[in-house]
Scaffold this motif. Structure first.
Motif, PDB file in Angstrom:
ATOM      1  N   MET A 333       1.490  -9.065  -3.167  1.00  0.00           N
ATOM      2  CA  MET A 333       2.247  -9.528  -4.253  1.00  0.00           C
ATOM      3  C   MET A 333       2.148 -10.813  -4.343  1.00  0.00           C
ATOM      4  O   MET A 333       1.929 -11.360  -5.521  1.00  0.00           O
ATOM      5  N   ASP A 334       2.012 -11.596  -3.155  1.00  0.00           N
ATOM      6  CA  ASP A 334       1.568 -12.957  -3.662  1.00  0.00           C
ATOM      7  C   ASP A 334       0.565 -13.315  -2.657  1.00  0.00           C
ATOM      8  O   ASP A 334      -0.064 -12.636  -1.948  1.00  0.00           O
ATOM      9  N   GLU A 335       0.140 -14.657  -2.688  1.00  0.00           N
ATOM     10  CA  GLU A 335      -1.040 -15.066  -2.030  1.00  0.00           C
ATOM     11  C   GLU A 335      -1.087 -14.611  -0.672  1.00  0.00           C
ATOM     12  O   GLU A 335      -2.001 -14.122  -0.155  1.00  0.00           O
ATOM     13  N   PRO A 336      -0.037 -14.702   0.377  1.00  0.00           N
ATOM     14  CA  PRO A 336      -0.431 -14.610   1.603  1.00  0.00           C
ATOM     15  C   PRO A 336      -0.529 -12.845   1.593  1.00  0.00           C
ATOM     16  O   PRO A 336      -1.105 -12.468   2.598  1.00  0.00           O
ATOM     17  N   THR A 337       0.550 -12.334   0.995  1.00  0.00           N
ATOM     18  CA  THR A 337       0.394 -10.687   1.165  1.00  0.00           C
ATOM     19  C   THR A 337      -0.921 -10.415   0.625  1.00  0.00           C
ATOM     20  O   THR A 337      -1.255  -9.153   1.082  1.00  0.00           O
ATOM     21  N   ARG A 349     -12.544  -0.389   5.894  1.00  0.00           N
ATOM     22  CA  ARG A 349     -13.836  -0.150   5.233  1.00  0.00           C
ATOM     23  C   ARG A 349     -14.936  -0.077   6.477  1.00  0.00           C
ATOM     24  O   ARG A 349     -15.636   0.749   6.486  1.00  0.00           O
ATOM     25  N   VAL A 350     -14.791  -1.300   7.180  1.00  0.00           N
ATOM     26  CA  VAL A 350     -15.743  -1.332   8.337  1.00  0.00           C
ATOM     27  C   VAL A 350     -15.652  -0.105   9.237  1.00  0.00           C
ATOM     28  O   VAL A 350     -16.781   0.327   9.623  1.00  0.00           O
ATOM     29  N   LYS A 351     -14.522   0.492   9.156  1.00  0.00           N
ATOM     30  CA  LYS A 351     -14.540   1.492  10.290  1.00  0.00           C
ATOM     31  C   LYS A 351     -14.547   2.697   9.462  1.00  0.00           C
ATOM     32  O   LYS A 351     -14.513   3.753  10.255  1.00  0.00           O
ATOM     33  N   GLY A 352     -15.177   2.753   8.353  1.00  0.00           N
ATOM     34  CA  GLY A 352     -15.717   3.868   7.588  1.00  0.00           C
ATOM     35  C   GLY A 352     -14.626   4.703   6.728  1.00  0.00           C
ATOM     36  O   GLY A 352     -14.800   5.808   6.037  1.00  0.00           O
ATOM     37  N   ILE A 353     -13.594   3.981   6.543  1.00  0.00           N
ATOM     38  CA  ILE A 353     -12.343   4.557   5.748  1.00  0.00           C
ATOM     39  C   ILE A 353     -12.527   4.019   4.388  1.00  0.00           C
ATOM     40  O   ILE A 353     -12.665   2.786   4.303  1.00  0.00           O
ATOM     41  N   SER A 354     -12.635   4.694   3.162  1.00  0.00           N
ATOM     42  CA  SER A 354     -12.914   4.088   2.012  1.00  0.00           C
ATOM     43  C   SER A 354     -11.454   3.770   1.323  1.00  0.00           C
ATOM     44  O   SER A 354     -10.273   4.665   1.431  1.00  0.00           O
ATOM     45  N   ALA A 355     -11.277   2.385   1.008  1.00  0.00           N
ATOM     46  CA  ALA A 355      -9.768   1.761   0.948  1.00  0.00           C
ATOM     47  C   ALA A 355      -9.951   0.772  -0.370  1.00  0.00           C
ATOM     48  O   ALA A 355     -11.222   0.199  -0.617  1.00  0.00           O
ATOM     49  N   GLU A 356      -8.898   0.564  -0.987  1.00  0.00           N
ATOM     50  CA  GLU A 356      -8.990  -0.207  -2.275  1.00  0.00           C
ATOM     51  C   GLU A 356      -7.792  -1.303  -2.457  1.00  0.00           C
ATOM     52  O   GLU A 356      -6.922  -0.949  -1.580  1.00  0.00           O
ATOM     53  N   CYS A 357      -8.128  -2.117  -3.046  1.00  0.00           N
ATOM     54  CA  CYS A 357      -7.030  -3.290  -3.013  1.00  0.00           C
ATOM     55  C   CYS A 357      -7.209  -3.922  -4.517  1.00  0.00           C
ATOM     56  O   CYS A 357      -8.292  -3.598  -5.335  1.00  0.00           O
ATOM     57  N   ASP A 358      -6.073  -4.890  -4.931  1.00  0.00           N
ATOM     58  CA  ASP A 358      -6.291  -5.288  -6.338  1.00  0.00           C
ATOM     59  C   ASP A 358      -7.442  -6.390  -6.421  1.00  0.00           C
ATOM     60  O   ASP A 358      -7.841  -7.197  -5.687  1.00  0.00           O
ATOM     61  N   HIS A 359      -8.048  -6.144  -7.622  1.00  0.00           N
ATOM     62  CA  HIS A 359      -9.044  -7.347  -8.213  1.00  0.00           C
ATOM     63  C   HIS A 359      -8.943  -7.995  -9.522  1.00  0.00           C
ATOM     64  O   HIS A 359      -9.517  -8.646  -9.797  1.00  0.00           O
ATOM     65  N   MET A 360      -7.449  -7.537  -9.824  1.00  0.00           N
ATOM     66  CA  MET A 360      -7.201  -8.048 -11.167  1.00  0.00           C
ATOM     67  C   MET A 360      -6.065  -8.715 -11.219  1.00  0.00           C
ATOM     68  O   MET A 360      -5.520  -8.964 -12.245  1.00  0.00           O
ATOM     69  N   ALA A 361      -5.325  -9.176 -10.127  1.00  0.00           N
ATOM     70  CA  ALA A 361      -4.315 -10.011 -10.215  1.00  0.00           C
ATOM     71  C   ALA A 361      -2.872  -9.229 -10.983  1.00  0.00           C
ATOM     72  O   ALA A 361      -2.504  -9.852 -11.702  1.00  0.00           O
ATOM     73  N   SER A 363       0.553  -6.853 -11.424  1.00  0.00           N
ATOM     74  CA  SER A 363       1.744  -6.517 -10.702  1.00  0.00           C
ATOM     75  C   SER A 363       1.789  -5.597  -9.967  1.00  0.00           C
ATOM     76  O   SER A 363       0.852  -4.468  -9.952  1.00  0.00           O
ATOM     77  N   VAL A 364       2.711  -5.273  -8.987  1.00  0.00           N
ATOM     78  CA  VAL A 364       2.705  -4.180  -7.958  1.00  0.00           C
ATOM     79  C   VAL A 364       2.992  -2.737  -8.881  1.00  0.00           C
ATOM     80  O   VAL A 364       2.244  -1.879  -8.703  1.00  0.00           O
ATOM     81  N   LYS A 365       3.740  -2.900  -9.927  1.00  0.00           N
ATOM     82  CA  LYS A 365       3.645  -1.580 -10.840  1.00  0.00           C
ATOM     83  C   LYS A 365       2.317  -1.254 -11.437  1.00  0.00           C
ATOM     84  O   LYS A 365       1.837  -0.058 -11.195  1.00  0.00           O
ATOM     85  N   VAL A 381       2.439  -0.868   0.206  1.00  0.00           N
ATOM     86  CA  VAL A 381       2.800  -2.341  -0.578  1.00  0.00           C
ATOM     87  C   VAL A 381       3.241  -3.214   0.625  1.00  0.00           C
ATOM     88  O   VAL A 381       3.782  -2.984   1.545  1.00  0.00           O
ATOM     89  N   ILE A 382       2.341  -4.378   0.616  1.00  0.00           N
ATOM     90  CA  ILE A 382       2.710  -5.393   1.511  1.00  0.00           C
ATOM     91  C   ILE A 382       3.387  -6.471   0.804  1.00  0.00           C
ATOM     92  O   ILE A 382       2.816  -7.007  -0.152  1.00  0.00           O
ATOM     93  N   GLY A 383       4.671  -6.727   1.164  1.00  0.00           N
ATOM     94  CA  GLY A 383       5.476  -7.662   0.821  1.00  0.00           C
ATOM     95  C   GLY A 383       5.958  -8.699   1.877  1.00  0.00           C
ATOM     96  O   GLY A 383       5.458  -8.681   2.756  1.00  0.00           O
ATOM     97  N   GLY A 384       6.794  -9.473   1.439  1.00  0.00           N
ATOM     98  CA  GLY A 384       7.311 -10.409   2.804  1.00  0.00           C
ATOM     99  C   GLY A 384       7.748  -9.959   3.865  1.00  0.00           C
ATOM    100  O   GLY A 384       7.450 -10.178   4.827  1.00  0.00           O
ATOM    101  N   ASN A 385       8.530  -8.748   3.693  1.00  0.00           N
ATOM    102  CA  ASN A 385       9.159  -8.098   4.748  1.00  0.00           C
ATOM    103  C   ASN A 385       8.103  -7.357   5.494  1.00  0.00           C
ATOM    104  O   ASN A 385       8.032  -7.397   6.803  1.00  0.00           O
TER     105      ASN A 385
END
Length: 418
Positions: A333-337, A349-361, A363-365, A381-385
């Motif tokens: 959501m924000d810089e640290p998360t 990925r290093v362990k061979g599991i295909s995973a993805e995250c945001d590259h386009m800045a 919103s969570v939605k 979703v990784i948020g502050g909590n």
RNA sequence: GCGGGCGUAGCUCAAUCGGUAGAGCGCCAGAUUGUGGCUCUGGAGGUAGCAAGUUCGAAACUUGUCGCCCGCCCCA
């Protein structure tokens, strides 16, 4: 705007899994049949194809991509796969390896022709070459390998047609008989065939011109001119095919357009892909190695056109296995998360599991929408909590079910939940 | 090399008789603060393949050219 050269095709990211599926199927069939891959250059000295494929063939006379390189050599992009493999066989002394030598190749080929359905200027072949055996069971094995390949792909609509065009000696006699038969009909035949009459009367049989076909219908059949050895060989090949339960029809008109074929020739043909119905073709070429300056080494093989197979599969509704999707998408959501999500994803990925995250800045939605589009199985979703607790919830997109776990357990979870 | 068909948005395609370019899909963003699919709203995106010509006016008509597709030939 520069566009793609005529007769070539891009394989786009959304389609490439189909090609990989074809190639994987080819390799696995090859492995099962004990065939090892051979890779030869995409270009060779022009001379190789003149001698190997045959100077009077259409392929050589008008379809080759031939150019002079900076050293003044005449170079040709391979129009087919066999000649290069034969050259390599001789040049590397492979006749000294344990026989038979069983090899396969996956290669692009180049022919300068007018493109149409199932015919491109750059196309791809899966082919196999077996050197050293003159035994009829080898012919049958090669045909069966082709058949197994088609079956593995789920292709149903391809019919096997076989023929024997004899050896040098029976072919000579047959050519004499053909000339005798065609001579009085020459005036009623197409210009092409009048030309073939002198150079290669066998090719007339293959003509599709209406007038020629009528005349050809009454022509002598090669099968009636086979020498005893060739006849016995053909009968034996058929016997081995039957023993394997392979269905075939004998088509006495199959001639093949490459000069190196002898004895057994065969094609798998389909009517589902337009005019270019041959999806796989091959046969025996006992004289090729000698023709190219090697020893007297018999050989059999085939080549299958991958574009045509793909067309056939698409046109007949053959299902391709679904392409792989990311196992998990981790949203931040924000810089640290976001940094945490980035770390988790790359760790997986290093362990061979295909995973993805945001590259386009996003919103969570929007990240969820994206994860859905790329087919991610789970989304977290990784948020502050989450950052604070060191754990998160994986949501299974298929049914919305959720699974809570510490970050450290995600790998184990995904590994076990196939 | 020879024949036939077709070129409008990323894709599939519209637009009466020639009147100045649209839809669906896709893409992007939004529909109250941290959650996909369905729906709704908005947005980006076009040198009408290109070039001449006819016309007050051309996506439309004519010619040329390039490209693609299909067939012949040939082959995988």
């Amino acid at each position: 705007m520069i566009n793609i050269p005529k007769g070539t095709k891009d394989v786009l990211p959304e389609q490439s899994y189909k090609w990989q599926y074809l190639e994987d199927a080819a390799r696995s069939v090859a492995a099962a049949f004990g065939l090892k891959e051979i890779r030869t250059p995409v270009f060779e000295h022009t001379e190789l194809f003149l001698r190997g494929v045959g100077e009077t063939t259409d392929v050589v006379t008008k379809e080759m991509y031939t150019f002079e390189d900076k050293g003044g050599r005449s170079i040709t992009l391979k129009p087919e796969g066999t000649a290069g493999v034969a050259r390599s066989f001789i040049e590397n002394g492979l006749a000294n390896s344990p026989m038979p030598l069983k090899s396969y190749y996956l290669t692009p080929c180049y022919r300068y022709e007018r493109p149409q359905a199932g015919r491109l200027r750059e196309f791809h072949q899966f082919g196999i070459e077996v050197y050293g055996s003159a035994q009829p069971e080898t012919d049958a094995e090669v045909i069966f390998a082709a058949s197994s390949f088609l079956n593995k792909l789920g292709i149903k609509g391809a019919r096997l047609e076989i023929n024997s065009i004899g050896c040098k000696s029976c072919r000579a006699e047959y050519n004499r008989a053909l000339k005798e038969y065609f001579r009085p009909h020459l005036d009623g035949m197409c210009a092409n065939c009048r030309d073939r009459f002198d150079k290669n009367p066998l090719r007339i049989i293959d003509c599709k011109e209406e007038a020629c076909r009528k005349i050809t219908a009454g022509a002598p059949k090669i099968l009636d001119y086979l020498c005893p050895d060739c006849r016995a060989h053909f009968e034996s090949v058929k016997g081995y095919l039957s023993a394997l339960g392979v269905e075939y029809t004998v088509n006495p008109d199959i001639v093949r357009g490459l000069d190196y074929y002898t004895r057994t020739v065969f094609e798998f043909v389909s009517t589902a892909i337009g005019a270019q119905g041959t999806v796989c073709g091959g046969g025996r070429y006992d004289g090729l190695i000698a023709e190219l300056g090697g020893g007297n080494v018999p050989a059999v093989g085939f080549a299958a056109g991958l574009e045509r197979l793909l067309l056939l599969m698409d046109n007949t509704g053959v299902e391709f296995p679904a392409p792989p999707v990311p196992r998990v998408y981790v949203a931040g959501m924000d810089e640290p998360t976001r940094k945490k999500a980035f770390g988790i994803v790359n760790g997986l990925r290093v362990k061979g599991i295909s995973a993805e995250c945001d590259h386009m800045a996003r919103s969570v939605k929007a990240q969820f929408k994206y994860a859905d589009k790329i087919g991610a199985e789970y989304v977290a979703v990784i948020g502050g909590n989450e950052l604070e607790s060191g754990s998160c919830t994986l949501k299974r997109m298929r049914d919305g079910q959720t699974f809570d776990m510490p970050f450290a357990d995600i790998y184990e979870f995904l590994k076990n939940n196939i």
